[in-house]
Design an enzyme around this catalytic site. Structure first.
Site, short mmCIF file in Angstrom:
data_model
loop_
_atom_site.label_atom_id
_atom_site.label_comp_id
_atom_site.label_asym_id
_atom_site.label_seq_id
_atom_site.Cartn_x
_atom_site.Cartn_y
_atom_site.Cartn_z
N LYS A 239 -9.63 -11.19 -4.13
CA LYS A 239 -10.74 -10.22 -4.19
C LYS A 239 -10.24 -8.87 -4.69
O LYS A 239 -10.90 -8.18 -5.44
CB LYS A 239 -11.35 -10.03 -2.80
CG LYS A 239 -12.11 -11.23 -2.28
CD LYS A 239 -12.32 -11.16 -0.76
CE LYS A 239 -12.35 -12.55 -0.14
NZ LYS A 239 -12.16 -12.58 1.30
N LYS B 60 -2.54 -14.52 -9.18
CA LYS B 60 -3.14 -15.11 -7.97
C LYS B 60 -4.60 -14.68 -7.82
O LYS B 60 -4.90 -13.49 -7.96
CB LYS B 60 -2.34 -14.66 -6.74
CG LYS B 60 -2.83 -15.29 -5.46
CD LYS B 60 -2.29 -14.58 -4.24
CE LYS B 60 -3.42 -13.91 -3.52
NZ LYS B 60 -3.11 -13.22 -2.30
N LYS C 279 0.83 -1.20 0.00
CA LYS C 279 0.00 0.00 0.00
C LYS C 279 0.88 1.26 0.00
O LYS C 279 0.69 2.16 -0.82
CB LYS C 279 -0.92 -0.02 1.22
CG LYS C 279 -2.01 0.99 1.15
CD LYS C 279 -3.22 0.58 1.97
CE LYS C 279 -4.34 1.57 1.71
NZ LYS C 279 -5.53 1.27 2.48
P1 TYM Z 1 -7.88 -14.08 3.65
O1 TYM Z 1 -9.23 -13.82 4.20
O2 TYM Z 1 -7.29 -13.11 2.70
O3 TYM Z 1 -7.86 -15.50 2.96
C1 TYM Z 1 -8.37 -16.66 3.60
C2 TYM Z 1 -7.50 -17.84 3.26
O4 TYM Z 1 -7.54 -18.07 1.84
C3 TYM Z 1 -6.20 -18.17 1.36
N1 TYM Z 1 -6.14 -17.71 -0.03
C4 TYM Z 1 -5.61 -18.42 -1.04
N2 TYM Z 1 -5.03 -19.63 -1.07
C5 TYM Z 1 -4.59 -20.08 -2.28
N3 TYM Z 1 -4.72 -19.37 -3.43
C6 TYM Z 1 -5.30 -18.15 -3.45
N4 TYM Z 1 -5.43 -17.49 -4.60
C7 TYM Z 1 -5.77 -17.61 -2.21
N5 TYM Z 1 -6.39 -16.45 -1.86
C8 TYM Z 1 -6.60 -16.53 -0.53
C9 TYM Z 1 -5.38 -17.29 2.27
O5 TYM Z 1 -4.02 -17.61 2.22
C10 TYM Z 1 -6.03 -17.61 3.61
O6 TYM Z 1 -5.49 -18.77 4.19
N6 TYM Z 1 -4.95 -12.66 7.42
C11 TYM Z 1 -5.79 -13.74 6.95
C12 TYM Z 1 -6.93 -14.05 7.92
C13 TYM Z 1 -6.46 -14.35 9.30
C14 TYM Z 1 -5.76 -15.53 9.71
C15 TYM Z 1 -5.54 -15.34 11.11
C16 TYM Z 1 -5.32 -16.67 9.05
C17 TYM Z 1 -6.63 -13.55 10.37
N7 TYM Z 1 -6.07 -14.14 11.48
C18 TYM Z 1 -4.85 -16.32 11.86
C19 TYM Z 1 -4.64 -17.64 9.79
C20 TYM Z 1 -4.42 -17.45 11.19
C21 TYM Z 1 -6.38 -13.32 5.61
O7 TYM Z 1 -6.47 -12.17 5.31
O8 TYM Z 1 -6.87 -14.34 4.86
#
Ligand code: TYM
Length: 322
Positions: free
Chosen positions: A192, A189, A110
């Site tokens: 969203k 990748k 960002k």
């Molecule tokens: P988030 O909400 O962006 O994504 C949720 C999960 O989906 C996975 N993911 C993917 N995996 C493979 N290919 C893709 N194209 C792809 N896009 C998304 C992400 O790696 C994730 O596992 N910060 C985290 C949420 C979070 C979290 C935590 C995760 C908050 N606290 C503690 C683990 C432990 C997040 O933004 O995920």
């Protein structure tokens, strides 16, 4: 093993979320102690409309349950229902080096674009560390993009433990090699924020149209193609059986096919795969009291565990009488 992971309610879930993370939650729930939560506090760093956020949290719960997360086996809850996590976040924040957080990609991306980031985005990995450490988690199933954050968590836990004694359990990221970075409709990748997603619960006809519009290269039809470097093949492989994968691999290696045919196969195989979850989701949607009950029981169980870890950490650093 205790397995924990979170997912942000910042929009409807897509294929990357499922194959990178949610499918692992479901696979692990059979033999392990799973804690899975909807990360609404993290979502506040991007969604500032209360009605929209509430809607996405509700959708997230329905989606996870419909996809197969079983509340009899795993604990499902909403992040903000466990305030101990925010308290633990503060303890970790007091020892979190600025430089470590400055290197984290969400903040760096960002600011490198000249955009102003707020403190919530900057400290996002510390809250994520608190999420993980609050439940003595061993394994954290995620996609590749979250591995850096888990490294931050390990750094913070290590430095807290070396200063105050063995308080935190050291977590480990769990990645599925073929699904850690699921490609989107443009081959980048799936995300969203890139507007290249294929939704898990999109209306089937719309989804099919989107699949037919997936970008492809412009090599002549006759050419043999390497399936391993093609994003359509990578997507197909996520849904298809071993025989279907081998059949398509042979077609790639032989050449003489059109991508339209591959897209049609992808649309068919994904539709068959997703159909049972669509049916389950419709059933759950008609029973909001059941979903509310699952989340409230999940939060009570998660709180109990987080409370004991928080107390351990507070005592170690001189808060609360021992
Ligand atoms: P988030 O909400 O962006 O994504 C949720 C999960 O989906 C996975 N993911 C993917 N995996 C493979 N290919 C893709 N194209 C792809 N896009 C998304 C992400 O790696 C994730 O596992 N910060 C985290 C949420 C979070 C979290 C935590 C995760 C908050 N606290 C503690 C683990 C432990 C997040 O933004 O995920």
């Amino acid at each position: 093993m205790r397995v924990l992971s979170g997912i942000q309610p910042t929009g409807r879930f897509h294929w990357g979320n499922y194959f990178g993370a949610i499918k692992q939650y479901i696979d692990f729930q059979e033999a392990h102690d799973g804690y899975y939560f909807i990360a609404d506090l993290h979502a506040l760093t991007t969604i500032r409309d209360p009605l929209v956020l509430r809607g996405y949290v509700k959708d997230a719960a329905l989606d996870l349950l419909a996809l197969g997360l079983d509340p009899e086996r795993a604990t499902l809850f909403v992040q903000s229902d466990v305030p101990e996590v925010s308290q633990l976040c503060w303890l970790l924040m007091t020892g979190a080096p600025l430089g470590l957080l400055e290197r984290c990609h969400a903040y760096k991306d960002k600011t490198s674009k000249g955009l102003r980031a707020d403190v919530g985005l900057f400290t996002y990995p510390v809250l994520m560390s608190a999420d993980i450490l609050a439940y003595d988690s061993n394994w954290v199933p995620v996609g590749e993009d979250q591995v850096q954050h888990i490294e931050v968590c390990r750094d913070l836990a290590r430095s807290f433990n070396s200063h105050y004694g063995e308080v935190f359990t050291m977590p480990e990221a769990k990645i599925v090699p073929g699904a850690a970075k699921v490609p989107g409709t443009d081959g980048e990748k799936m995300s969203k924020s890139y507007n290249n997603t294929l939704g898990l619960f999109e209306e089937p006809k719309e989804l099919r149209k989107k699949i037919m519009r997936i970008s492809t290269d412009s090599r002549p039809m006759e050419d043999a193609k390497d399936p391993e470097t093609d994003h359509l093949f990578q997507l197909y492989r996520l849904f298809a059986s071993t025989e279907q994968i081998e059949e398509l691999r042979a077609i790639y290696l032989k050449g003489g096919f059109g991508y339209g045919e591959v897209k049609k196969r992808l649309a068919d195989v994904s539709d068959t795969y997703l159909q049972p979850a669509r049916v389950r989701r419709a059933e759950l949607e008609s029973n909001p009291a059941l979903v509310a009950d699952i989340l409230s029981k999940g939060a009570a169980k998660a709180r109990e565990r987080a409370r004991s870890v928080l107390l351990r950490a507070e005592r170690a650093c001189g808060l609360k009488a021992t």
